[in-house]
Each structure stands twice: as structure tokens, then as C-alpha cells.
Design an enzyme around this catalytic site. Sequence first.
Site, PDB file in Angstrom:
ATOM      1  N   GLN A  26       2.111  -5.888  -3.187  1.00 31.70           N
ATOM      2  CA  GLN A  26       2.478  -5.991  -1.763  1.00 31.70           C
ATOM      3  C   GLN A  26       3.798  -5.270  -1.472  1.00 31.70           C
ATOM      4  O   GLN A  26       4.087  -4.289  -2.136  1.00 31.70           O
ATOM      5  CB  GLN A  26       2.543  -7.462  -1.319  1.00 31.70           C
ATOM      6  CG  GLN A  26       1.198  -8.135  -1.166  1.00 31.70           C
ATOM      7  CD  GLN A  26       0.671  -8.741  -2.439  1.00 31.70           C
ATOM      8  OE1 GLN A  26       1.410  -9.312  -3.195  1.00 31.70           O
ATOM      9  NE2 GLN A  26      -0.608  -8.606  -2.676  1.00 31.70           N
TER      10      GLN A  26
ATOM     11  N   ASP B 164       0.820  -1.226   0.000  1.00 28.37           N
ATOM     12  CA  ASP B 164       0.000   0.000   0.000  1.00 28.37           C
ATOM     13  C   ASP B 164       0.848   1.268   0.000  1.00 28.37           C
ATOM     14  O   ASP B 164       0.453   2.281   0.573  1.00 28.37           O
ATOM     15  CB  ASP B 164      -0.951   0.039   1.204  1.00 28.37           C
ATOM     16  CG  ASP B 164      -1.755  -1.232   1.326  1.00 28.37           C
ATOM     17  OD1 ASP B 164      -2.259  -1.676   0.285  1.00 28.37           O
ATOM     18  OD2 ASP B 164      -1.863  -1.772   2.426  1.00 28.37           O
TER      19      ASP B 164
ATOM     20  N   GLY C 236      -4.059  -4.439  -4.490  1.00 26.50           N
ATOM     21  CA  GLY C 236      -5.015  -3.447  -4.962  1.00 26.50           C
ATOM     22  C   GLY C 236      -4.291  -2.163  -5.305  1.00 26.50           C
ATOM     23  O   GLY C 236      -3.628  -1.579  -4.456  1.00 26.50           O
ATOM     24  N   HIS C 237      -4.327  -1.785  -6.553  1.00 31.22           N
ATOM     25  CA  HIS C 237      -3.723  -0.522  -6.988  1.00 31.22           C
ATOM     26  C   HIS C 237      -4.836   0.438  -7.357  1.00 31.22           C
ATOM     27  O   HIS C 237      -5.742   0.066  -8.096  1.00 31.22           O
ATOM     28  CB  HIS C 237      -2.879  -0.707  -8.254  1.00 31.22           C
ATOM     29  CG  HIS C 237      -1.616  -1.449  -8.012  1.00 31.22           C
ATOM     30  ND1 HIS C 237      -0.922  -2.063  -9.025  1.00 31.22           N
ATOM     31  CD2 HIS C 237      -0.929  -1.670  -6.899  1.00 31.22           C
ATOM     32  CE1 HIS C 237       0.152  -2.634  -8.527  1.00 31.22           C
ATOM     33  NE2 HIS C 237       0.166  -2.417  -7.227  1.00 31.22           N
TER      34      HIS C 237
END
Length: 423
Positions: free
Chosen positions: A223, A13, A40-41
Site C-alpha cells: 500500500q 500502486d 498486489g505487486h
Amino acid sequence: MNTIALVGAQWGDEGKGKIIDILAETADYVVRATGGSNAGHTVVSDGKTYKLHLIPSGILYPDTVNIIGNGVVVDPKVVLEEMDGLAKLGVKFDKLLIDLRAHVVMPYHKEIDELSEKAKGKDAIGTTKRGIGPCYADKSDRIGLRMIDLITPDVFASKLKTVLELKNKIITAVYGGTPLDYKSILDEYSAYAERLEKFCCDTGVILYDAIKANKRIVFEGAQGTLLDLDSGTYPFVTSSHPISGGFCAGAGVGPTAIKECLGIAKSYTTRVGAGPFPTELDDEVGKHLLNVGHEFGTTTGRPRRCGWLDAVILRLAVRINGLTSLAINKLDTLTGLKKLKIATHYVRDGKVVSDFPADIMLLEGCTPVYEEFDGWSEDITNAKAFDDLPKAAQRYIEAVERLAGCRVAMIGIGPDRDKNIVR
Ligand code: IMP
């Protein structure tokens, strides 16, 4: 050679999506090599927000080839949902390639992820419940299904039958869960296979030729270093190798194929899930970072734990990934804080600890030692160059370079892709 790897330098993140998006614009190839839909981008471009989980960020550029490498675990349902969502925003997929060797995340992986987390009780890892660990476990156990299996109907039907029998025994006898139905999984996943078949190929060969042709290739990390299965805060890690070395195995290229390695960090630290976090803040500053930094997970929506920047972690990332430079994101989130701190080292049992400990029990006993800096209150989001930043912000970045032992080449000052200072 014209290749660069982007790697998360903390617990994930770090805002990799934005930097990847910037580099992807001039890339011929963007390659995902590790992880799965746990990533998640968020990419904000031209006022549109794109949420990417499995699809490489180069997909927003029509001429860029996007590769999902052999080291990624592909959830066919998620990847297709993601494609359908992106298609509505006008994204095309004619340059998307998925490696035939990539393993497939199946419903029993997600079920077992959920059940095993529940069974662990207070020792749960806090996984994203996307079936990542169970899928990589099957890969190592050599009972995984790969994309080549998924798209070969008779092989898929037969392998699924054998594996599902075994998994149903585990689901029912070990966890007391409900068995999954063979026929409905076969039908559902055969339909996914039909849609995905045209994207599948041997991407390692394509990449090898691209490297020889001096194409510009961006290896897109998911990650972060501290979630690495070997080098991270085991067992509170993911089940892949989200470090530069992992990109080689996961993309099917040799280590000499990666020329530069850019580590992405935030100007502070966050983590999701359980596990030790030495610089975590449970006070007003922690709340500031959470709210001003909008620190809620893209994949799970969970609030992230927030704390001061930790140079012990950055030094680990520099060493393990062979970083050639750093990007420090979200410097603007620190605006308004009167004093800023960076952990320079830890102290445990009265002894100085300068290198990130191998064991979380040791890490838990560590107290961070901080260097303190003046903050700034000016709006920095319109700065175009390093010299436009307030002196206090410049000093903060220079301290990061000194304490991490690595040049800071980029500074993020806002979510949009143009809110980025290149030095
Ligand atoms: P898993 O990857 O779902 O098995 O989760 C294992 C650990 O990695 C948990 O602590 C997750 O919160 C963390 N994790 C997995 N993916 C990400 C990510 O993209 N960002 C931050 N943490 C992640």
C-alpha cells in the site's frame, strides 16, 4: 547496518514490486510487515510476469530468505493459491518464513468486509473485500486467530467455535446475511494449517540475529503512505500502518534497525477506492495516464483514478517516513503529453495550504495550485543514465526533488527491471 525500507509515497500502486525486485536480488532477507492480500505487486522478470499478493518479492531469488512478519494478516487460502501458481513458474519456498504471531484472515472477515461495505452504501470505503479491516479489528479486539492458533489443532477448533458463534450473530442479526458453517471452515482451514505449519516460526528472533550479523535486509512496503490508518486520508485508508514506522511493529524490530528509507512514487498520482483526490483528472490527460500507464488494479482489476503528481503528498511522505531518497516510477507514461503539471500546494478559502490536511473535509475544499512544465515526445525507454533523458524530462525530475525536498535516486522508464535509471 545494511537495511532499507521501501515505502509507497502515495496511495499505493506506485510500482514498488519492480524496485523491490531489483533490491531483492542482492538482499539476504526480504520482509513484509504490514497489510495482507489487499496488496498486489507485479514483477516482470525474464519475460515472465509474477503476481504477488502476500509472498515477499525476494521469493524469485533462491538464496533470499522471505519473511511474512507478525504485522501481516495472512489469508491461508490466498497464500497457498499464490504458492501453487508460483510453483508452476519454477519458484521454490524452502526459504519462506511466516511469523507465528501473524493474524489469520478467516472467511467471516471476508464476509463481513463485503456486507459492511454494502451496508455503508454511498459511504463505502471501496475496500478490496479481502477481509483486511475486519481481521485487524479482531486483532485489536483481541479475538483474532493467529498462525500459532491455526497450526495447533485443538486450540484452533476451540477458538474458531467461540469466535464463529459471535461472528454469525453479527452476520445474521446486524447484516441479515447467511451464517457460516463451523465444520466446513474447520476442515478447510485445518488442511491449510497442515501445509503451512512448516513455514511458521518466530521471525523476529531470526531478523534480530540477521541485523546483528549485518545481513542485507529489505523491508518491503505494501500500500502507501496515504492509506495509513493514522496519517492517511481517514476513513478512506487501509487498516494497517504501511509507513516506515509500521514496519518496526509489523516486523518486530526497533526503529534503529532501519537505516535507509526509499519512498516510491509514480511520476503522476493514482488512487483506487473512494475518497478525495485533489489532482484527479477527468479529461484526456487522465485517460492517457489510465491507458498508457495500464492503471488497472492487480488485486481487483478496477481502473485506477489518475491525476497529476502532487508535491504536497510527496512532502507528507518524506516527513512521515523519514525518506532518505525517492524513486520516481513510470516516467515513460508521461511521454507524449505536451504540458506537464505538478501541484506545489493547495488553496482553501483563499488561504495557502502547504501541508497535507489532517481531515478529508478540509482536503475536499482544497484546490491544487500547479507549476507547469514542458513535456517531451522522444522515446525514453532506452535511456541508461539521467543525462540520456530529454532535457524536459530532466527538468521534471529536478522539479520533483525541489518540491518534495528529497533526492530522486531512481527513475523508472519501463516495466522491465532493467528499465531503471540509478543516479
Ligand atoms: P482494504 O485495505 O481492502 O480494507 O481497503 C481500504 C482502502 O485501501 C481502499 O480504498 C482500497 O482500494 C485501498 N487499498 C488497499 N490495498 C491497496 C493497494 O495495494 N493498492 C492501492 N490501494 C489499496
